[in-house]
Design a protein around this motif. Structure first.
Motif, PDB file in Angstrom:
ATOM      1  N   ALA A   1      -6.446 -37.877  -3.777  1.00 23.38           N
ATOM      2  CA  ALA A   1      -6.630 -37.254  -5.094  1.00 23.38           C
ATOM      3  C   ALA A   1      -5.857 -35.945  -5.180  1.00 23.38           C
ATOM      4  O   ALA A   1      -5.182 -35.675  -6.175  1.00 23.38           O
ATOM      5  N   GLU A   2      -5.932 -35.140  -4.127  1.00 24.18           N
ATOM      6  CA  GLU A   2      -5.221 -33.856  -4.151  1.00 24.18           C
ATOM      7  C   GLU A   2      -3.719 -34.062  -4.251  1.00 24.18           C
ATOM      8  O   GLU A   2      -3.042 -33.386  -5.028  1.00 24.18           O
ATOM      9  N   ARG A   3      -3.174 -35.004  -3.480  1.00 27.10           N
ATOM     10  CA  ARG A   3      -1.733 -35.278  -3.559  1.00 27.10           C
ATOM     11  C   ARG A   3      -1.348 -35.723  -4.967  1.00 27.10           C
ATOM     12  O   ARG A   3      -0.345 -35.274  -5.517  1.00 27.10           O
TER      13      ARG A   3
ATOM     14  N   PRO B   1     -13.255 -29.074   1.822  1.00 25.92           N
ATOM     15  CA  PRO B   1     -12.794 -30.322   2.424  1.00 25.92           C
ATOM     16  C   PRO B   1     -13.910 -31.369   2.520  1.00 25.92           C
ATOM     17  O   PRO B   1     -15.025 -31.072   2.929  1.00 25.92           O
ATOM     18  N   GLY B   2     -13.561 -32.578   2.071  1.00 32.05           N
ATOM     19  CA  GLY B   2     -14.509 -33.680   2.111  1.00 32.05           C
ATOM     20  C   GLY B   2     -15.529 -33.659   0.990  1.00 32.05           C
ATOM     21  O   GLY B   2     -16.321 -34.591   0.835  1.00 32.05           O
ATOM     22  N   ARG B   3     -15.544 -32.598   0.180  1.00 28.03           N
ATOM     23  CA  ARG B   3     -16.563 -32.474  -0.860  1.00 28.03           C
ATOM     24  C   ARG B   3     -15.988 -32.357  -2.271  1.00 28.03           C
ATOM     25  O   ARG B   3     -16.381 -33.066  -3.166  1.00 28.03           O
TER      26      ARG B   3
ATOM     27  N   LEU C   1     -12.409 -30.726 -12.107  1.00 25.04           N
ATOM     28  CA  LEU C   1     -12.954 -30.874 -10.765  1.00 25.04           C
ATOM     29  C   LEU C   1     -12.839 -32.323 -10.303  1.00 25.04           C
ATOM     30  O   LEU C   1     -12.977 -33.250 -11.106  1.00 25.04           O
ATOM     31  N   VAL C   2     -12.614 -32.498  -9.014  1.00 25.26           N
ATOM     32  CA  VAL C   2     -12.670 -33.825  -8.402  1.00 25.26           C
ATOM     33  C   VAL C   2     -13.671 -33.724  -7.263  1.00 25.26           C
ATOM     34  O   VAL C   2     -13.499 -32.919  -6.338  1.00 25.26           O
ATOM     35  N   PHE C   3     -14.738 -34.495  -7.364  1.00 18.06           N
ATOM     36  CA  PHE C   3     -15.815 -34.477  -6.370  1.00 18.06           C
ATOM     37  C   PHE C   3     -15.838 -35.783  -5.597  1.00 18.06           C
ATOM     38  O   PHE C   3     -15.594 -36.853  -6.161  1.00 18.06           O
ATOM     39  N   ASN C   4     -16.180 -35.688  -4.329  1.00 22.55           N
ATOM     40  CA  ASN C   4     -16.453 -36.863  -3.507  1.00 22.55           C
ATOM     41  C   ASN C   4     -17.897 -37.275  -3.817  1.00 22.55           C
ATOM     42  O   ASN C   4     -18.826 -36.524  -3.518  1.00 22.55           O
TER      43      ASN C   4
END
Length: 136
Positions: free
Chosen positions: A19-21, A36-38, A50-53
């Motif tokens: 997602a970040e890429r 990281p991871g969250r 926002l992008v959440f796991n």
């Protein structure tokens, strides 16, 4: 009383690295913070994207964390980014040059164009002219 506007919008993605890429390298957004991871935090105009796991944010926070209640979603979501008419064709070419398939490209009956595509998590994204909603 009524809300003054939308402050933040959230999509969910289990693979935050992908997602970040995508949001950095394809859409040009830079995270201003991340866990990281969250979660990933981006500014987009005068709003926050926002992008959440979902696996991480659906659990209660750790005892030493901020007391934000657990939340999440299952399945693909949708976000529409604002673009002027002259920008939409440039976005289409830019996305295609990065291997992003355009799922739909059309003129709305009341005026305005939209293009639809997906992020790596399968979320449905759109660039559209504000006039599709009678906005400037």
């Amino acid at each position: 009383m009524k809300p003054a506007g939308i402050l933040e919008t959230v999509l969910y993605a289990s693979d935050l690295d992908a997602a970040e890429r995508f949001y950095r390298d394809v859409l040009g957004l830079e995270p201003f913070s991340k866990s990281p991871g969250r979660q990933l935090f981006y500014r987009c105009g005068n709003q926050v994207f926002l992008v959440f796991n979902p696996e991480a944010t659906s659990k209660p926070p750790a005892a030493n964390a901020l007391p934000v209640p657990p939340h999440g979603a299952v399945g693909p979501g949708h976000v529409c980014f604002r673009a002027q008419a002259a920008e939409i064709e440039a976005w289409r070419k830019h996305l295609e040059s990065h291997g992003v398939a355009i799922e739909a490209d059309f003129q709305w009956p009341g005026g305005g164009r939209s293009i639809y595509f997906r992020d790596p998590a399968g979320n449905c994204l759109e660039f559209a002219e504000p006039r599709i909603w009678g906005l400037e």
